[in-house]
Motif scaffolding. Structure first.
Motif, PDB file in Angstrom:
ATOM      1  N   GLU A  41     -62.333 -28.591  46.359  1.00  0.00           N
ATOM      2  CA  GLU A  41     -62.527 -28.513  47.788  1.00  0.00           C
ATOM      3  C   GLU A  41     -63.780 -28.231  48.647  1.00  0.00           C
ATOM      4  O   GLU A  41     -64.176 -28.681  49.346  1.00  0.00           O
ATOM      5  CB  GLU A  41     -61.514 -27.294  48.132  1.00  0.00           C
ATOM      6  N   GLY A  45     -66.005 -30.646  50.825  1.00  0.00           N
ATOM      7  CA  GLY A  45     -66.597 -30.093  52.103  1.00  0.00           C
ATOM      8  C   GLY A  45     -67.884 -30.379  52.211  1.00  0.00           C
ATOM      9  O   GLY A  45     -68.537 -30.773  53.157  1.00  0.00           O
ATOM     10  N   THR A  46     -68.611 -29.975  51.132  1.00  0.00           N
ATOM     11  CA  THR A  46     -70.295 -30.287  51.088  1.00  0.00           C
ATOM     12  C   THR A  46     -70.538 -31.427  51.191  1.00  0.00           C
ATOM     13  O   THR A  46     -71.223 -31.875  52.140  1.00  0.00           O
ATOM     14  CB  THR A  46     -70.988 -29.356  50.033  1.00  0.00           C
ATOM     15  N   ALA A  48     -68.921 -33.857  52.633  1.00  0.00           N
ATOM     16  CA  ALA A  48     -68.741 -34.288  54.093  1.00  0.00           C
ATOM     17  C   ALA A  48     -69.791 -33.939  55.054  1.00  0.00           C
ATOM     18  O   ALA A  48     -70.124 -34.704  55.520  1.00  0.00           O
ATOM     19  CB  ALA A  48     -67.323 -33.903  54.384  1.00  0.00           C
ATOM     20  N   ALA A  85     -64.185 -35.692  54.050  1.00  0.00           N
ATOM     21  CA  ALA A  85     -63.596 -34.892  54.902  1.00  0.00           C
ATOM     22  C   ALA A  85     -61.951 -35.180  54.918  1.00  0.00           C
ATOM     23  O   ALA A  85     -61.270 -33.956  54.795  1.00  0.00           O
ATOM     24  CB  ALA A  85     -64.026 -34.966  56.612  1.00  0.00           C
ATOM     25  N   HIS A  88     -61.030 -33.759  51.462  1.00  0.00           N
ATOM     26  CA  HIS A  88     -61.286 -32.587  51.516  1.00  0.00           C
ATOM     27  C   HIS A  88     -59.950 -31.780  52.076  1.00  0.00           C
ATOM     28  O   HIS A  88     -59.325 -31.048  51.525  1.00  0.00           O
ATOM     29  CB  HIS A  88     -62.448 -31.879  52.474  1.00  0.00           C
ATOM     30  N   VAL A  89     -59.666 -32.440  53.125  1.00  0.00           N
ATOM     31  CA  VAL A  89     -58.190 -31.969  53.624  1.00  0.00           C
ATOM     32  C   VAL A  89     -56.929 -32.392  52.802  1.00  0.00           C
ATOM     33  O   VAL A  89     -56.214 -31.341  52.866  1.00  0.00           O
ATOM     34  CB  VAL A  89     -58.289 -32.864  55.141  1.00  0.00           C
ATOM     35  N   GLY A 117     -62.824 -26.605  61.364  1.00  0.00           N
ATOM     36  CA  GLY A 117     -62.797 -27.437  60.674  1.00  0.00           C
ATOM     37  C   GLY A 117     -61.786 -28.797  61.043  1.00  0.00           C
ATOM     38  O   GLY A 117     -62.231 -29.715  61.006  1.00  0.00           O
ATOM     39  N   LEU A 118     -60.821 -28.243  61.739  1.00  0.00           N
ATOM     40  CA  LEU A 118     -59.900 -29.092  62.159  1.00  0.00           C
ATOM     41  C   LEU A 118     -60.427 -29.850  63.402  1.00  0.00           C
ATOM     42  O   LEU A 118     -60.304 -31.079  63.493  1.00  0.00           O
ATOM     43  CB  LEU A 118     -58.637 -28.477  62.538  1.00  0.00           C
ATOM     44  N   ALA A 120     -63.516 -30.367  63.916  1.00  0.00           N
ATOM     45  CA  ALA A 120     -64.431 -31.490  63.400  1.00  0.00           C
ATOM     46  C   ALA A 120     -63.811 -32.706  63.013  1.00  0.00           C
ATOM     47  O   ALA A 120     -64.082 -33.922  63.072  1.00  0.00           O
ATOM     48  CB  ALA A 120     -65.453 -30.739  62.666  1.00  0.00           C
ATOM     49  N   PHE A 121     -62.811 -32.446  62.124  1.00  0.00           N
ATOM     50  CA  PHE A 121     -62.247 -33.332  61.476  1.00  0.00           C
ATOM     51  C   PHE A 121     -61.350 -34.385  62.254  1.00  0.00           C
ATOM     52  O   PHE A 121     -61.502 -35.587  62.327  1.00  0.00           O
ATOM     53  CB  PHE A 121     -60.978 -32.838  60.441  1.00  0.00           C
ATOM     54  N   ALA A 157     -68.829 -28.256  62.015  1.00  0.00           N
ATOM     55  CA  ALA A 157     -68.494 -28.012  60.541  1.00  0.00           C
ATOM     56  C   ALA A 157     -69.528 -26.919  59.902  1.00  0.00           C
ATOM     57  O   ALA A 157     -68.770 -26.081  59.044  1.00  0.00           O
ATOM     58  CB  ALA A 157     -68.822 -29.408  59.685  1.00  0.00           C
ATOM     59  N   PHE A 161     -68.094 -23.413  57.911  1.00  0.00           N
ATOM     60  CA  PHE A 161     -68.988 -22.974  56.808  1.00  0.00           C
ATOM     61  C   PHE A 161     -69.301 -21.556  56.914  1.00  0.00           C
ATOM     62  O   PHE A 161     -69.137 -20.666  55.907  1.00  0.00           O
ATOM     63  CB  PHE A 161     -69.855 -24.042  56.505  1.00  0.00           C
ATOM     64  N   ILE A 164     -66.400 -19.176  56.676  1.00  0.00           N
ATOM     65  CA  ILE A 164     -65.810 -19.158  55.287  1.00  0.00           C
ATOM     66  C   ILE A 164     -66.552 -18.049  54.432  1.00  0.00           C
ATOM     67  O   ILE A 164     -65.997 -17.262  53.900  1.00  0.00           O
ATOM     68  CB  ILE A 164     -65.862 -20.576  54.560  1.00  0.00           C
TER      69      ILE A 164
END
Ligand code: HEM
Length: 218
Positions: A41, A45-46, A48, A85, A88-89, A117-118, A120-121, A157, A161, A164
């Motif tokens: 994960e 993420g990184t 993406a 991404a 990742h999701v 994150g959502l 951005a996604f 994003a 990060f 997190i």
């Protein structure tokens, strides 16, 4: 056919698919992997974020450094950013929560970093599905408007990060270094688009080029 352009194109495609393959092998086919789901994960993420940043770099690298081959691949780099991404999701929904949507909904509702994150996604998804030539023709002026979202995705994003790792930039608490590096790169890439800064850098580049260029033999 311009061979140089084809080579760079190859580097982008092999780089993206190769990275995905390595991430799968390193995390799921490695007996020493301690928490493969979480590290996968993190790694996706990184990846993406890196591809989204490379895509954001396309225009300034093309205009300021005159690396046109790089600029031409900014769309592919952005689509690969979205691909990582999405993986990742998917890892989050499937490997982490086994598609148990009741739990997932609760986690998403109560976790602020996921909101960023959502956001951005969803924006990256909108850009990826409208990235085709046909969509550009159909959407006309709205295509350009929509694709301005590219400037927002990477900053969102980076905030995802920062939240997190529970980083505090002012007190430098938490694992602040990594998101700070990505955040600074994103900030620089946005600043160099401002016309006076961009002009200054182009002038600097031409001044350096004219000083280092050898005089033509008479
Ligand atoms: C464009 C969209 C996104 C990007 C670029 C992105 C990027 C990242 C990055 C860079 C990390 C930290 C990696 C590390 O610690 O080394 C991360 C972690 C994470 N992201 Fe995302 N992310 C995105 C969207 C999402 C979405 C939509 C979700 C959930 C629905 C999500 C869930 C997570 C989770 C659960 C973690 C790990 C958190 C932990 O360590 O506890 N991300 N992401």
């Amino acid at each position: 056919m311009d061979k140089k352009i084809e080579w760079f194109r190859l580097v982008v495609h092999i780089g993206a698919w190769g990275t995905l393959l390595v991430l799968i092998l390193v995390n799921f086919f490695n007996p020493n992997s301690v928490n493969p789901i979480l590290t996968f994960e993190h790694h996706t993420g990184t990846a993406a974020l890196i591809f989204l940043i490379l895509s954001l770099a396309g225009t300034p690298v093309g205009s300021i450094l005159e690396w046109k081959d790089f600029a031409k691949r900014k769309k592919a780099l952005g689509v690969y950013g979205f691909m990582f991404a999405a993986v990742h999701v998917l890892a989050f929904l499937w490997l982490d929560y086994g598609f148990q949507f009741k739990f997932i909904f609760n986690v998403v509702k109560n976790t602020v970093y996921i909101w960023f994150g959502l956001a951005a996604f969803i924006m990256a998804l909108a850009l990826a599905i409208t990235s085709f030539k046909k969509m550009k023709q159909l959407m006309k002026k709205n295509w350009k408007r929509l694709h301005r979202l590219a400037y927002v995705i990477a900053p969102l994003a980076v905030i995802h990060f920062f939240l997190i790792v529970k980083a505090n930039i002012l007190t430098l608490q938490g694992n602040v270094i990594e998101p700070l590096i990505y955040g600074s790169i994103v900030l620089i890439l946005l600043l160099v688009r401002i016309p006076p800064i961009k002009r200054g850098l182009i002038n600097l580049r031409t001044a350096i080029q004219s000083r280092t260029r050898r005089p033509n033999p008479v």
